[in-house]
Structure formats: C-alpha cells, structure tokens
Design an enzyme around this catalytic site. Structure first.
Site, PDB file in Angstrom:
ATOM      1  N   SER A 136       7.001  -7.404  -4.778  1.00  0.00           N
ATOM      2  CA  SER A 136       6.090  -6.582  -4.983  1.00  0.00           C
ATOM      3  C   SER A 136       6.133  -5.444  -4.003  1.00  0.00           C
ATOM      4  O   SER A 136       7.294  -4.835  -3.752  1.00  0.00           O
ATOM      5  CB  SER A 136       4.630  -7.187  -4.992  1.00  0.00           C
ATOM      6  OG  SER A 136       3.649  -6.374  -5.273  1.00  0.00           O
ATOM      7  N   ASP A 174      10.218  -8.080  -8.745  1.00  0.00           N
ATOM      8  CA  ASP A 174       9.243  -7.207  -9.040  1.00  0.00           C
ATOM      9  C   ASP A 174       8.667  -6.170  -8.130  1.00  0.00           C
ATOM     10  O   ASP A 174       7.614  -5.982  -7.714  1.00  0.00           O
ATOM     11  CB  ASP A 174       8.032  -7.900  -9.676  1.00  0.00           C
ATOM     12  CG  ASP A 174       7.403  -7.484 -11.143  1.00  0.00           C
ATOM     13  OD1 ASP A 174       8.121  -6.821 -11.608  1.00  0.00           O
ATOM     14  OD2 ASP A 174       6.534  -7.665 -11.370  1.00  0.00           O
ATOM     15  N   HIS A 250       3.395 -10.523 -12.726  1.00  0.00           N
ATOM     16  CA  HIS A 250       3.894  -9.986 -11.520  1.00  0.00           C
ATOM     17  C   HIS A 250       3.516 -11.191 -10.574  1.00  0.00           C
ATOM     18  O   HIS A 250       4.296 -11.134  -9.450  1.00  0.00           O
ATOM     19  CB  HIS A 250       2.825  -8.715 -11.186  1.00  0.00           C
ATOM     20  CG  HIS A 250       3.183  -7.895 -10.082  1.00  0.00           C
ATOM     21  ND1 HIS A 250       4.588  -7.493  -9.619  1.00  0.00           N
ATOM     22  CD2 HIS A 250       2.331  -7.888  -8.563  1.00  0.00           C
ATOM     23  CE1 HIS A 250       4.362  -6.911  -8.641  1.00  0.00           C
ATOM     24  NE2 HIS A 250       3.430  -7.074  -7.873  1.00  0.00           N
TER      25      HIS A 250
END
Length: 322
Positions: A136, A174, A250
């Site tokens: 992230s 991600d 996610h």
C-alpha cells in the site's frame, strides 16, 4: 531460547515449493528503540533459527497498519531462508510520506550494525543480498527509497549516500501513490511515462483485483485506478514482473484478527480464502528473491509460464526481461 536445528547449507538454488511453508523454523520478535542495538524506530524481525547466513528483506507496512499484522506473510517468506525486517514507522498518528521514507533510510543504515545484535545465535545477515518491499503506502515508500527520493526539491538523493546498502530487488505489494489524482502527497513517484523510473533494481509488482473497487457508497477505493499497481509496473524498467491477484482485495494478505477485519470494511475484500492469498503473495516474493538474490530462476519462470501453479487466480501475469 529455542534449540537451534543442525547447521544448514543454505544455497538459494535448492528446490522448493514456494507456495508452501519453507523448511526453516522461524522466530519473531519486536525490537524496541530502547534495545542496545538502537534501532531508529521499533522493528518487527522475522528470521530462520537454523545456523547460517541469509539474505535480508526490508518490508514497509501500509497506511495506518502495523508491521505485526503481516506476521503470517512474513513468516512464510522467512521460512524459505530470508531474514525479514519490518519497521513500524508510526502509531495511531500518521507521519508524512517523506518522513516515512527518511525513517526507512535510517533503518537501512541500521541493518549493518544493529541487525546482527537482534538475531539468534549463529544466524547472520547477508547485507550485500538486500531486497526491499512494501504494501500500500509502504509500497510507495519502498519505491521512493529505491529511487532515492524524499521530495521533489531534495538536492542530495539518499540513494547516493555511501553508508546505505544497495538494494538488489524491489517488490511492491498493491502499492498506492495517493487517494486521488488531485491528492498525491510528496514524494510524487508516478510520472505517467512508461519505463521512466530512474533505477536499475529489478521490480516485481503484485496487484489486487478488488483494490480499485468501492467498499461502499461513500467509501473510496483503497487503490484507485491511475495511482495503483498497474501504473507502478508501467513505469518500472525491465526486468519487471507483474502479478494480478484477480479475486482479492487490498488488505487480504494481512493476518486474520478483529482489528484487520475492521480494515476490510474500508477496503473491499475478496471472497476467497485469505490464507491462500498469503501463500500466493509470499510465494511470488520468494520466487522473485530466489531469482534476483540467488540466481535461481526456476520458480519464477514456473509461475510466469503457468500461473495456475499458484493457489489463487493470477491474471494477468507479465514478465518483461529487457
């Protein structure tokens, strides 16, 4: 203290199934800033217990997440013969992304002198075989560190610091640049120019199929289009790999606990088994590290040539070598 197994000859080219738990028993611990090794921030350390010298992976956590929430994923990676160091950059009050990159650089400097002091007896880090990863916003932090950038105006890139070990591989899980095209906090990594990243580090990007989807009527995607995995891969120079975990979200590679489950209200989650997601992400990371830290391309080529060997659907899978 746990009894150490017999000494292992850890050659990274040994045959193994990267999607299954590796042969090494692992140990986890949290190293506080008050420890004699003096880490610049709290560090979550995962390591094999078997005597030997192992490559090192520096892992950066996501926004408002804890490094320990990735325990199962990081244990999977470590069980294949890697020492994983996961700094905790902040607590409940987030810091700016440039501060996060700076702290990541400080931890990188700490590895050479501090990491050996927090490892089991006769377990040694191979700092010359160092890789970098992040999830992230931590994925963005990892890219920024590899690019050597804190912000647009910095005159002395951190990658030119001679005291910093060099990274041999970069893995974004991600990765996310910001919340929207109009909200991209510094350092702004993405330039929207194919293959523009000014670094020679081999790159793997693992994306999620649901990361760009709304979790609810008023809940924006956690990994919006134009700011997520596909653009990070598009701007990475070869060699670069791309894997899309088509039916997962996610935060689906995190551990299962009530705190993490709360985060899945904010980030749309897939319906598949999350333990298989962790095995798949961990296996991809291991295969990539074996290729670019150990010179063994067998497992990575197997995944690229036949993505169905993974426990979940990977579609598409792209490998650009040159």
């Amino acid at each position: 203290m746990a009894t150490l197994p017999l000494k292992a000859k850890n050659t990274l080219s040994e045959s193994s199934d990267v999607f299954e738990t590796g042969k090494y028993e692992v140990n986890t611990t949290t190293v506080r800033t008050t420890h004699p090794s003096a880490p610049p921030v709290e560090v979550f350390r995962v390591t094999p217990l078997t005597e030997g010298t192992y490559p090192v992976l520096l892992f950066c956590h996501g926004f408002m997440l804890a490094s320990t929430w990735y325990t199962n994923l990081l244990k999977h990676i470590a069980s294949h013969g890697y020492i994983v160091v996961a700094p905790q950059f902040y607590g409940f009050v987030p810091i700016s992304n440039p501060e996060e990159v700076e702290r990541a650089a400080q931890v990188t400097q700490w590895l050479s002198t501090g990491l050996p002091l927090v490892l089991p007896e006769k377990v040694n880090p191979d700092i010359l075989n160092l890789a970098l990863s992040g999830h992230s916003r931590g994925g963005k932090t990892a890219f920024a560190l590899a690019l050597g950038r804190l912000d647009q105006k910095q005159k002395s890139p951190i990658r030119d610091n001679p005291s910093l070990p060099k990274f041999k591989a970069l893995i974004g899980i991600d990765p996310v640049e910001g919340t929207s095209l109009s909200d991209r906090p510094p350092p702004q990594i993405l330039k929207y120019i194919p293959r523009c990243f000014n670094m020679s580090v081999p790159v793997a990007v693992i994306g999620t199929g649901y990361g760009n989807q709304w979790a609810g009527p008023l809940i924006h995607p956690c990994a919006p289009d134009g700011l997520n995995h596909s653009e990070f891969f598009n701007e990475s120079k070869p060699p670069a790999c791309y894997f899309l975990t088509k039916e997962y979200g996610h935060c689906d590679m995190l551990d299962d606990n009530w705190i993490v489950n709360t985060s899945r209200v904010v980030c749309k989650s897939g319906t598949g088994r999350r333990d298989l997601m962790r095995k798949s992400v961990g296996g991809i990371v291991v295969a990539f590290l074996k290729t670019y830290l150990g010179g063994d391309e067998k497992d990575l080529d197997a995944i690229v040539n036949d993505p169905s060997v993974a426990p979940i659907i990977l579609d598409p899978v792209i490998y650009v070598k040159e």
